[in-house]
Design an enzyme around this catalytic site. Structure first.
Site, short mmCIF file in Angstrom:
data_model
loop_
_atom_site.label_atom_id
_atom_site.label_comp_id
_atom_site.label_asym_id
_atom_site.label_seq_id
_atom_site.Cartn_x
_atom_site.Cartn_y
_atom_site.Cartn_z
CG HIS A 186 -2.17 -0.67 1.09
ND1 HIS A 186 -2.99 -0.97 2.13
CD2 HIS A 186 -2.79 -1.12 -0.01
CE1 HIS A 186 -4.06 -1.58 1.68
NE2 HIS A 186 -3.96 -1.70 0.38
CD GLU A 428 15.11 -16.27 -28.17
OE1 GLU A 428 15.42 -15.42 -27.31
OE2 GLU A 428 14.37 -17.23 -27.93
CG ASP A 452 18.67 -15.16 -25.57
OD1 ASP A 452 19.69 -15.25 -24.88
OD2 ASP A 452 17.54 -15.49 -25.16
CB CYS A 499 9.85 -8.80 -27.48
SG CYS A 499 10.59 -10.36 -27.96
#
Ligand code: PEP
Ligand code: MG
Length: 566
Positions: A186, A428, A452, A499
């Site tokens: 919180h 990749e 990668d 990505c």
């Protein structure tokens, strides 16, 4: 310098105010007039609710609805018939109101704390907060008023409770330091909502710091600078100014489309690891999910997640994203990602070993159950499948065959799924770059994993400091790979995204625009920055920069040049 958790971005420079815990001591007494004690208790509850309501109204005006609801929740908790009934029963058994409140609250605190579930454990903090406020009212103790804090105050507390937060005047509190709390507590949520820089979980903060000493709170890096020098104050003041300027400016990009200065539209997605992260992606204005790293669903447990568990997770992400595209990467384990219960054997060279798609294709039942879970979730939104570490066309074909098998199983069981689900390749590896023209004919999309791809192209381990000088996506070889992958995908008419971390790098953006990338997938906090950076470039400018870069021979030359143009 003290270190803690970076919980709310920004820099605050000010004087410490330590809010020590209240001593809520009392001598338990036996009650002779039960009715009078019950009235004393119910008056205290009424006073508590009235005070809390006022605080909630104040916080609603200054911060927002969600934060006010946390406080209103306190009223619901204390008005709860079970809790109230338990307290009243103790008073009826002749215990004083203070003791009754303390005992019953403690029971709830222990119960909530024992669950191990983060959200339920938060309720324990709420109950502690309620207990202390009620005891203070019953004992007639005047609580320290945070609302009286002067301008430029850095609040230092053991634990920041919602009722403390309610007293915060945004214009006076420049930083928050606590001894407890995590990114999702919180305290963190409230500090972020108030946009006050905060560093949480700073060990011994309330004893190591003293009231009125000057300090710097760096909420972006989780650091507290004590006894700052004049130069440090000047440096951090500059940082603070530039942080605030950038932040104000970035907000102009919220809710907007992602377009270059030439008007070309791009998809700007987020990378996530859990369905919960989808909430962050939405809050960050992400337009979808370009990489759902599913291995997080397999980690921190003792056995494989079932098909149903996975289905629920993927479906939940899709619901949170309101049906926006979600690219789910199938299990990418091995290399640096370990899952102990799978019992993978130690390998001489794990990054080149039995991992990701290679492992999945040999463990068909497990793989099929993941694919079925993804397919079932595809009935609830725009879900796509992506295979990691592809190095050969056969792997893509074998993966697609399994998707077809899973589809027939679901059809036979009359379970809905998207018949036209897209199946893509995470490019990749160096091999996938070289055969991108072949893969593009059989994949529905590509997403470039530069983390990668850089390592496999440069034969440089991303975790090895001795070869770090080679590990860069700006190496000419890696840039050639990226260019080739995008061009091969574009030629076959499939979408090509990125990505890997490089997608958010401002120096990479003109190159990606020029190569023809159509989708960027970045971490949630980078979304608005990337949207802004894309908007800066016209196609012609990006092409000119890229032409120059691609004629250069070394990474150093490339970076030196790019630094002059971004
Ligand atoms: C990548 O390799 O670029 C990537 C995004 O995946 P991960 O970092 O999960 O390996
Ligand atoms: Mg990868």
């Amino acid at each position: 310098m003290l270190k803690g958790i970076a919980a709310s971005e920004g820099i605050g420079i000010g004087k410490v105010m330590i809010v020590a815990e209240q001593k809520l001591e009392y001598v338990p007494k036996e009650v002779t007039d039960v009715d009078a004690e019950l009235k004393r208790y119910s008056d205290a509850v009424d006073a508590f609710c009235e005070e809390t309501m006022e605080q909630a109204d104040a916080i609603r005006k200054s911060t927002g609805n969600k934060e006010a609801e946390i406080l209103e929740g306190h009223i619901a908790i204390i008005r709860d018939p079970f809790m109230n009934g338990e307290i009243e029963n103790l008073i009826k058994s002749e215990q004083c109101a203070e003791k009754a409140v303390e005992q019953v609250c403690q029971m709830f605190i222990d119960m909530f704390s024992a669950t191990g579930d983060e959200l339920t454990m938060q309720r324990a903090t709420d109950v502690k907060d309620i207990r202390d406020s009620l005891l203070a009212i019953l004992l007639g103790i005047h609580q320290v008023k945070i609302s009286d804090a002067p301008a430029n105050t850095v609040l230092v507390v053991k634990e920041l409770t919602p009722s403390m937060t309610a007293g915060i005047k945004k214009e006076n509190i420049v930083g928050i330091i606590t001894e407890t709390g995590s990114q999702t507590s919180h305290s963190a949520i409230l500090a972020r909502a108030l946009e006050i820089p905060a560093v949480l979980s700073v060990e011994g903060a309330t004893t190591k710091l003293s009231t009125d000493e000057q300090i710097i709170v760096d909420g972006s890096n989780g650091e507290v600078v004590t006894a700052p020098s004049i130069t440090e104050i000047a440096d951090y003041t500059d940082k603070r100014e530039s942080f605030l300027r950038d932040k104000r400016e970035l907000e102009n990009y919220r809710g907007k489309k992602t377009v270059s200065a030439s008007g070309t539209e791009y998809e700007l997605f987020c990378n996530i690891g859990t369905p919960k992260d989808a909430t962050k992606a939405m809050a960050a204005d992400g337009e979808g999910v370009g990489l759902f790293r599913t291995e997080f669903l397999f980690m921190d447990r003792n056995a494989l997640p079932t098909e149903d568990e996975q289905f629920e997770a993927y479906k939940q992400a899709s619901i949170i994203m309101k049906g926006a595209p979600i690219i789910i990467r199938t299990l990418d384990i091995g290399g640096d990602k370990e899952i102990p219960y799978l019992g993978l054997e130690k390998e001489e060279n794990p990054f080149m070993g039995f991992r990701a798609i290679r492992y999945c294709l040999k463990n068909r039942d497990m793989f099929k159950s993941q694919i079925k879970a993804i397919l079932r979730a595809s009935a609830f939104g725009d879900i796509r499948i992506m295979f990691p570490l592809i190095t050969a066309v056969e792997e893509l074909r074998a993966g697609k065959e399994l998707v077809e098998e899973a589809k027939s199983d679901l059809r036979a069981s009359n379970i809905d799924f998207d018949e036209n689900i897209q199946v893509g390749v995470m490019t990749e590896t160096a091999a996938s770059g070289v055969i991108a023209h072949l893969l593009a004919k059989e994949a529905d999309f590509f997403s470039i994993g530069t983390n990668d791809l850089t390592g496999y192209t440069m034969a440089a381990d991303r975790g090895n400091g001795d070869v770090a000088y080679l590990y860069s996506p700006f190496q000419p070889s890696v840039l050639m790979m990226i260019k080739r992958i995008i061009e091969c995908g574009t030629k076959e008419g499939i979408s090509v995204g990125m990505c890997g971390e490089a997608a958010a790098n401002p120096m990479m953006i003109p190159l990606l625009i020029s190569f023809g990338l159509t989708e960027f997938s970045v971490s949630a906090p980078s979304v608005l920055k990337v949207r802004k950076n894309i908007s800066k470039w016209t196609q012609e400018e990006a092409d000119a920069v890229t032409e120059k870069v691609m004629s250069m021979a070394t990474e150093k030359e490339i970076l030196d040049y790019l630094k002059t143009v971004v």
